[in-house]
Write an enzyme that holds these catalytic residues in place. Structure first.
Site, PDB file in Angstrom:
ATOM      1  N   GLY A   4       0.846  -1.186   0.000  1.00 41.01           N
ATOM      2  CA  GLY A   4       0.000   0.000   0.000  1.00 41.01           C
ATOM      3  C   GLY A   4       0.877   1.231   0.000  1.00 41.01           C
ATOM      4  N   ILE A   9       3.439  -5.617   3.108  1.00 44.17           N
ATOM      5  CA  ILE A   9       2.992  -6.459   4.224  1.00 44.17           C
ATOM      6  C   ILE A   9       3.392  -7.909   3.937  1.00 44.17           C
ATOM      7  CG2 ILE A   9       0.657  -6.704   3.244  1.00 44.17           C
ATOM      8  CD1 ILE A   9      -0.321  -6.725   6.225  1.00 44.17           C
ATOM      9  N   LYS A  24       3.902  -5.495   8.779  1.00 39.50           N
ATOM     10  CA  LYS A  24       3.861  -4.354   7.868  1.00 39.50           C
ATOM     11  C   LYS A  24       5.223  -3.660   7.930  1.00 39.50           C
ATOM     12  CE  LYS A  24      -0.063  -1.993   7.477  1.00 39.50           C
ATOM     13  NZ  LYS A  24      -1.298  -1.238   7.801  1.00 39.50           N
ATOM     14  N   ASP A 113      -9.681   7.236   5.838  1.00 40.77           N
ATOM     15  CA  ASP A 113      -9.353   6.497   4.612  1.00 40.77           C
ATOM     16  C   ASP A 113     -10.275   5.289   4.481  1.00 40.77           C
ATOM     17  OD1 ASP A 113      -8.111   5.989   2.216  1.00 40.77           O
ATOM     18  OD2 ASP A 113      -6.359   5.012   3.088  1.00 40.77           O
TER      19      ASP A 113
END
Length: 294
Positions: A4, A9, A24, A113
């Site tokens: 992302g 991840i 992550k 988000d």
């Protein structure tokens, strides 16, 4: 396992207690989104649908957040299902989205988000639970020192995923609880339609793209955007846009509206989803293939 805006991840394992974990990883920078996420989740975890975080570690070049391993995102499940969900599945997703954001708001945070990729299902006996994840852009809307709502401001940059952010966010207005609700409305409309009209906008730069998306959101008023869809989706979008900056959303009535739709159409809130049926069908196909081979 994925990536992302923050980084990547990975699948890992707790070697002492022998269970899988998610790791992550982000590059070291002036501001760590992973550390912010760790601090927020550590503060609010313990409620259903909030992932567990175990540790945050800072290395020379990378930061690491070790957390609970969860299942597929709503976005991935939607793609796996050929971008077709029943309204029952959509409203059950919406019900849990509202549950999660109500809890996050109750802890003094806004998410900022809201998108299908930031809602995932649990593993094993938690597969009926939809989790809210990725708090790297989250912010307190309640001041810790005064316990007051943050002040109204204009001239803010766009925070979040442009496809799903509210019109207020496009206008440069400080985000509050109403913006998370409008984001959920866009998420559910996307799941109902398979695509939003402003997807795939081609522009020279990000600023121009955000402007075009905002213009499209203005052009496609809720009645046009939600044409031929259940009226509940249009009602939710209109409701979110009417909320004032400091208003507390009526989470209870939104959830009731979703539940009533399912019940009126002969269903029940049993949290059986379209992807559960797909698993059963895939399993049957595998069994038939084995029988034919034998």
């Amino acid at each position: 396992m994925g990536k992302g805006g923050f980084g990547q991840i990975y699948l890992g394992r707790n070697i002492k207690e022998n269970f899988p974990i998610a790791i992550k990883v982000e590059e070291n920078g002036t501001r760590s989104h992973l550390y912010l996420e760790y601090e927020i989740i550590k503060e609010i975890q313990g409620e259903e649908g909030i992932p567990k975080v175990y540790k945050f570690r800072q290395g020379h070049h990378h930061n690491y957040l070790i957390m609970e391993l969860l299942g597929k995102s709503i976005d991935k499940l939607f793609s796996d299902n050929k971008k077709q969900f029943s309204y029952k599945t959509i409203f059950q997703i919406g019900y849990q989205m509202i549950q999660r954001i109500e809890y996050v708001h109750s802890k003094g945070y806004i998410h900022r988000d809201i998108k299908p990729g930031n809602f995932v299902i649990g593993k094993g006996d938690k597969s009926k639970i939809i989790y809210i994840i990725d708090f790297g852009l989250s912010k307190r809307y309640i001041d810790r020192n005064t316990n007051n709502h943050i002040p109204y401001k204009e001239g803010k940059g766009l925070t979040g995923t442009a496809r799903y952010v509210s019109l207020f966010t496009h206008y440069g207005i400080e985000q509050s609880r109403r913006d998370d609700i409008e984001g959920i409305a866009y998420n559910l409309i996307y799941l109902a339609k398979g695509k939003l009209p402003w997807q795939g906008v081609k522009t020279k730069n990000k600023k121009e793209k955000h402007k075009k998306i905002m213009e499209s959101k203005l052009e496609f008023t809720p009645d046009i955007l939600c044409k031929d869809l259940p009226k509940e989706l249009e009602k939710l979008l209109n409701y979110a846009r009417r909320l004032d900056f400091e208003d507390t959303p009526d989470y209870k009535n939104i959830k009731l509206m979703f539940k009533n739709y399912i019940c009126k159409n002969g269903g029940s809130m049993n949290m059986e989803f379209d992807w559960d049926k797909r698993k059963i069908e895939d399993s049957k196909e595998e069994d038939e293939e084995e029988k034919s081979e034998n």
